[in-house]
Structure formats: structure tokens, C-alpha cells
Scaffold this active site. Structure first.
Site, PDB file in Angstrom:
ATOM      1  N   GLU A   1       9.898   3.930 -40.981  1.00  0.00           N
ATOM      2  CA  GLU A   1       9.111   2.731 -41.308  1.00  0.00           C
ATOM      3  C   GLU A   1      10.056   1.529 -41.354  1.00  0.00           C
ATOM      4  O   GLU A   1      11.066   1.574 -42.034  1.00  0.00           O
ATOM      5  CB  GLU A   1       8.385   2.930 -42.642  1.00  0.00           C
ATOM      6  CG  GLU A   1       7.758   1.680 -43.226  1.00  0.00           C
ATOM      7  CD  GLU A   1       6.842   0.917 -42.276  1.00  0.00           C
ATOM      8  OE1 GLU A   1       5.942   1.513 -41.684  1.00  0.00           O
ATOM      9  OE2 GLU A   1       7.060  -0.309 -42.106  1.00  0.00           O
TER      10      GLU A   1
ATOM     11  N   GLY B   1       1.712   0.141 -44.458  1.00  0.00           N
ATOM     12  CA  GLY B   1       1.386  -0.657 -43.272  1.00  0.00           C
ATOM     13  C   GLY B   1       0.610  -1.922 -43.594  1.00  0.00           C
ATOM     14  O   GLY B   1       0.628  -2.433 -44.719  1.00  0.00           O
ATOM     15  N   THR B   2      -0.097  -2.387 -42.580  1.00  0.00           N
ATOM     16  CA  THR B   2      -0.818  -3.656 -42.682  1.00  0.00           C
ATOM     17  C   THR B   2      -1.898  -3.593 -43.764  1.00  0.00           C
ATOM     18  O   THR B   2      -2.042  -4.522 -44.562  1.00  0.00           O
ATOM     19  CB  THR B   2      -1.503  -3.964 -41.329  1.00  0.00           C
ATOM     20  OG1 THR B   2      -0.527  -3.888 -40.300  1.00  0.00           O
ATOM     21  CG2 THR B   2      -2.148  -5.331 -41.335  1.00  0.00           C
ATOM     22  N   CYS B   3      -2.650  -2.521 -43.776  1.00  0.00           N
ATOM     23  CA  CYS B   3      -3.820  -2.449 -44.657  1.00  0.00           C
ATOM     24  C   CYS B   3      -3.441  -2.728 -46.110  1.00  0.00           C
ATOM     25  O   CYS B   3      -3.986  -3.622 -46.745  1.00  0.00           O
ATOM     26  CB  CYS B   3      -4.465  -1.072 -44.530  1.00  0.00           C
ATOM     27  SG  CYS B   3      -5.811  -0.826 -45.680  1.00  0.00           S
TER      28      CYS B   3
ATOM     29  N   HIS C   1     -35.270   2.772 -58.400  1.00  0.00           N
ATOM     30  CA  HIS C   1     -35.701   1.379 -58.553  1.00  0.00           C
ATOM     31  C   HIS C   1     -34.950   0.748 -59.717  1.00  0.00           C
ATOM     32  O   HIS C   1     -34.773   1.406 -60.739  1.00  0.00           O
ATOM     33  CB  HIS C   1     -37.212   1.347 -58.820  1.00  0.00           C
ATOM     34  CG  HIS C   1     -37.715  -0.017 -59.163  1.00  0.00           C
ATOM     35  ND1 HIS C   1     -37.895  -0.984 -58.196  1.00  0.00           N
ATOM     36  CD2 HIS C   1     -38.026  -0.593 -60.353  1.00  0.00           C
ATOM     37  CE1 HIS C   1     -38.311  -2.101 -58.777  1.00  0.00           C
ATOM     38  NE2 HIS C   1     -38.390  -1.891 -60.096  1.00  0.00           N
TER      39      HIS C   1
END
Ligand SMILES: Cc1cc2nc3c(=O)[nH]c(=O)nc-3n(C[C@H](O)[C@H](O)[C@H](O)COP(=O)(O)OP(=O)(O)OC[C@H]3O[C@@H](n4cnc5c(N)ncnc54)[C@H](O)[C@@H]3O)c2cc1C
Length: 458
Positions: A36, A42-44, A443
Site C-alpha cells: 500500500e 483506500g479512497t473509500c 405503518h
């Protein structure tokens, strides 16, 4: 150079697919190396989903605080502390990242090395001064913001999706280049933080892949929130107007004009990180934009090398990268035969209200010449939305007239992403819409409105 070190498997990039894949490989008894270059997750986790949605949550609180009186709750003047918003964002990112790091560190047989990997031969990579080889190599190196080709933009300190989240003061006037989902999320977020915001979009609609009625509803919501949106406008050049202001010259049908603001955000797409990987040395083919070519089993053109996540092109989402990992795990570790074909590609635009999307759009159905019917309902007819005073948006559900199954859905409304997931489940189970129409939902939930949306069809 040192003698190559050999592993059973090497995973390049600790993104949304690579991280879990590396632990699964190691747990299967394979000596595995995970490389890495920046940070685990990473990006996330670091620059994408996690920080943006954390900041979207702060923006929503600012919005609700201003609307307090609508609910009978009187508040004082609202003040936004962006440094505090950033602190909260950083803390959540840090906790997610360290959690991933801990999981990796605790996995026996898995070695994590920080550095940039580059192919030097088939299934052979250089990482710093090490050379490493393996029978199996997995590429999960993702994408980064693409700087748009606009003369002068690099001279005016334009922001991208990463740097904008590190600002410590709210921009006075933010100009956003690009009307895709990243541009839209930031535009509304900063409007709610107190900026004047102008979105400059080249195409005739925001979110070009959506049906024009849905994109039109998104546009109306942003405009209602006070975001200026300029469509069919091409940014021609950018320059400093003075010490604190930037001038962006745009070309529209009426000619050229300048928009002057204090900050520019370039949100005009992302490019794959293959430019520094030297994929050719490994025999990997890429397309004209640099995305790695794979087949539906995620195999590249080089034997023993796989690509997963955004770097292979196609839908660029965390859940797709994660599912790529599951496909590889199923095929390589569990003797399965999974492919990328026929998997659903749901997504949510985290504007407020959210736009949840799954399946085909009306435009795609028309293009395919398929018969369809449209069930729709404005959110202003949904009891739960009225109770919440969150009635903006609309539901649009496309069904097959023969099978009566759902072909696609766009839910623009409060918690639209969650509502969309209910329809996705119906699609996965091939449920005809009658079953949803007649289902007993609690509901008053938002899901209950799915009873009513189909009634008009019969
Ligand atoms: C602002 C923003 C918001 C987003 N919001 C969402 C959202 O709401 N929902 C959603 O599903 N998706 C979202 N995304 C997209 C999502 O982040 C990506 O689709 C996701 O991270 C998948 O990426 P990946 O696994 O392909 O690789 P990434 O997560 O990008 O990871 C790639 C990793 O590889 C590393 N790397 C790169 N080159 C090398 C090299 N040569 N050697 C070693 N390591 C290398 C990188 O440092 C990085 O850690 C967003 C993206 C952005 C930018």
C-alpha cells in the site's frame, strides 16, 4: 538489487477489495504480501465515502437547525465551525482506518508493506529497494481525481474532492466544475455550510446517466436550496482576479462570461492509478484511459494476475470493489464460478434528499426497445415524509408489463437509498410488483408507501 522475495500471493493496493482479499488469501494458508503506497482502506475510507458522508451529516444538521421553526423548535443564529466538522470527519476516518489496519496486522501469514509497487516483469514487482514475485498478483490500486484540462486552473489553487475536505474555513463563494454525484454532494454540503455555490456543468443535465425527469428534480432541489447551477456551460480558462478571488470564464450558448468566486472545486472525473504501475512489463493490457482490461472473472491479459475495483473501469463504487473481492474469493478459494455479469449495480447519491438508484433507467429501456410501465409517486404523497416534513422528491419505478417484475428504480426522497434497497431485494427475488403492492409493511414507514406506488398501474 536484492534477490527477489517470493510469496504465494501479492495484493497491490489496500482498497475496498484488496484489504479483505489479502486477509482471505492469508487465512487460506497462502503467504501473502499486501503493498500500500499511502493508507489502508483506500479512497473509500480516507478520501471518499466515509469522510464525505460524515460531512454530509454535519451539513444536514445545519439544514435542520435552520428549519427548526418549521417543527416548532426555536433556535438561535446558526454558526458553522468547519474546523470542528473536519475534526469529526478526521476522527471517524481514523477509527475506520485503524480498525482495518488492526484486522490486517492480526492476520497470520499476511505481511503489510508501505510503498509504491511497480511491475518490473511478469508477476514481479519492485517496492522501494525490494523485488517481489508471486504465483498470484491482484491489482486494487483505484483512481484519483482527474485534473481537468482548463488553462490556468493549475495556477489558481483549485481544490479537488480530497483537499476540499481539509479546508478550515467556509469558502465565501465556491465554484464547482462538474455536475456528477461528487460535485452535487459537495455543492449542497457547502451551501448548507454557508457558502454561495455555483455549479458549472458541461452537459444539458446534472447526473448525465439519469433519466432527465429525475435529473430535473435533482436540479430543482438544489436550486431551491440556493445553489446556482449553470448547464451547458464549458469552463474555458481560470485566472486569479485578485488575492482572494478566482475568475472562471465559461462558454455558453449566449457567448462567454466570467464567474468570479473565492474557491474552485474540480469534480470532473477520476483517472486510474496505472500510470506509475508499469502494467506493460507484466503483460497487462489497459484501455485508452489506462483502465486494466479484465474478463468477467476479473482475470487480466496476464496469467495469474487479476484486477479488482475502480482500476478495471466500469461502475466505481465501494460495494462493487468489495463484490470483486467476493468473486475472486469464490473462484480461487472456494472452487466457485462467479462472474461480474448480471450483478445488480445499486448506488446512492448522498445529496439530501438522497437519490437511490438500481437497475435500468427509462432511457436505457427505450434504447433496448423493451416494453415497460412506469409507477411513480411524489414524496409529498407519502405519509411518513409528511410527518417528517421531508416531502421533496419523487419515486419512479419501472416494471415489465408481462412478468410484472421491477426493472429499475429511482427513489429521490428522504432515505431514498434505503427505499431503493427494498426494491433491489424484490428484483433479486423476482417478485412481481403485486406482491410489493399487497405486502404488509409496518405503518408508518417510508417502505409502506410501496403499497401505493403501484396501485395506479392496475
Ligand atoms: C469524494 C468521493 C466520494 C465517494 N463516495 C462514494 C459513495 O458514497 N459510495 C460508494 O460506493 N463509492 C463512493 N466513492 C467511490 C469509492 O471510494 C471507490 O469506488 C472505492 O474506494 C473503491 O476503490 P478500490 O477498491 O478500487 O480502490 P481504492 O479504495 O481507491 O484503493 C486503492 C489503493 O491503492 C493504493 N495504490 C495506488 N497505487 C498504488 C501502487 N502503485 N502501489 C501500492 N498501492 C497503490 C492507493 O493508495 C489506495 O489506498 C467515492 C469516491 C470519492 C472520491
Amino acid at each position: 538489487m536484492n534477490a527477489p522475495m517470493h510469496y504465494d500471493a501479492i495484493v497491490v493496493g489496500a482498497g475496498q477489495g484488496g484489504g479483505p482479499l489479502s486477509t482471505a488469501l492469508a487465512r487460506s494458508g497462502r503467504r501473502t504480501l499486501l503493498v500500500e503506497r499511502e493508507h489502508v482502506g483506500g479512497t473509500c475510507i480516507n478520501e471518499g465515502c466515509t469522510p464525505t458522508k460524515t460531512m454530509v451529516a454535519s451539513a444536514r444538521v445545519a439544514y435542520l437547525a435552520r428549519r427548526g421553526a418549521d417543527y416548532g423548535v426555536e433556535t438561535g443564529p446558526i454558526r458553522l465551525n468547519l474546523a470542528k466538522v473536519r475534526e469529526r470527519k478526521r476522527a471517524i476516518v481514523e477509527s475506520f482506518r485503524s480498525g482495518s489496519e488492526r484486522r490486517i496486522g492480526a492476520t497470520e501469514g499476511l505481511e503489510l508493506v508501505f510503498g509504491e509497487a511497480r511491475f518490473v516483469g511478469p508477476r514481479t514487482l519492485a517496492v522501494g529497494d525490494r523485488t517481489v514475485t508471486a504465483e498470484l498478483v491482484f491489482i486494487n490500486i483505484g483512481c484519483r481525481p482527474a485534473p481537468p484540462d482548463i488553462p490556468g486552473l493549475d495556477q489558481v489553487g483549485a481544490l479537488d474532492s480530497t483537499t476540499i475536505m481539509e479546508l478550515d474555513a467556509v469558502p465565501e463563494h465556491l465554484m464547482v466544475l462538474g455536475g456528477g454525484y461528487i460535485g452535487i454532494e459537495f455543492a449542497q454540503m457547502f451551501r448548507r455550510f454557508g457558502s454561495k455555490v455555483t455549479v458549472i456543468q458541461r452537459g444539458a443535465q446534472l447526473l448525465p446517466q439519469e433519466d432527465d425527469d429525475i435529473a430535473g428534480a435533482v436540479l430543482a432541489i438544489l436550486r431551491e436550496d440556493g445553489v446556482d447551477v449553470v448547464l451547458e456551460a464549458q469552463a474555458r480558462c481560470a485566472e486569479r482576479a485578485d488575492d482572494t478571488h478566482v475568475r472562471v470564464v465559461i462558454h455558453e450558448s449566449g457567448g462567454e462570461r466570467a464567474i468570479v468566486g473565492t474557491h474552485v472545486l474540480a469534480a470532473t472525473g477520476r483517472i486510474p492509478n496505472t500510470d506509475r504501475l508499469n502494467p506493460k512489463a507484466a503483460g497487462l493490457e489497459t484501455d485508452a484511459r489506462g483502465f486494466i482490461r479484465v474478463n468477467e472473472r476479473l482475470e487480466t491479459t496476464a496469467a495469474g494476475v487479476y484486477a479488482l475495483g475502480d482500476v478495471k473501469g466500469g461502475p466505481a463504487f465501494t460495494h462493487i470493489s468489495y463484490d470483486d473481492y467476493r468473486i475472486i474469493r469464490a473462484n480461487l478459494l472456494e472452487g466457485g464460478h462467479r462472474t461480474t455479469s448480471d450483478r445488480p449495480v445499486p448506488y446512492t447519491v448522498f445529496m439530501d434528499p438522497q437519490l437511490g438508484r438500481v437497475g435500468l433507467t427509462e432511457r436505457e429501456l427505450k434504447k433496448q426497445g423493451r416494453a415497460y410501465r412506469v409507477a411513480s409517486q411524489p414524496m409529498s404523497h407519502v405519509a411518513r415524509a409528511l410527518e417528517l416534513d421531508e416531502t421533496r422528491g419523487t419515486m419512479k419505478i419501472l416494471v415489465d408489463p408481462e412478468t410484472r417484475q421491477v426493472l429499475g428504480a429511482a427513489i429521490l426522497g428522504i432515505e431514498g437509498g434505503e427505499m431503493m434497497a427494498v426494491l433491489q431485494l424484490a428484483m433479486m427475488g423476482n417478485l412481481p410488483y403485486d406482491r410489493i403492492r399487497d405486502a404488509v409493511f409496518a405503518h408508518p414507514t417510508l417502505a409502506e408507501s410501496l403499497n401505493n406506488v403501484f396501485v395506479a398501474l392496475d
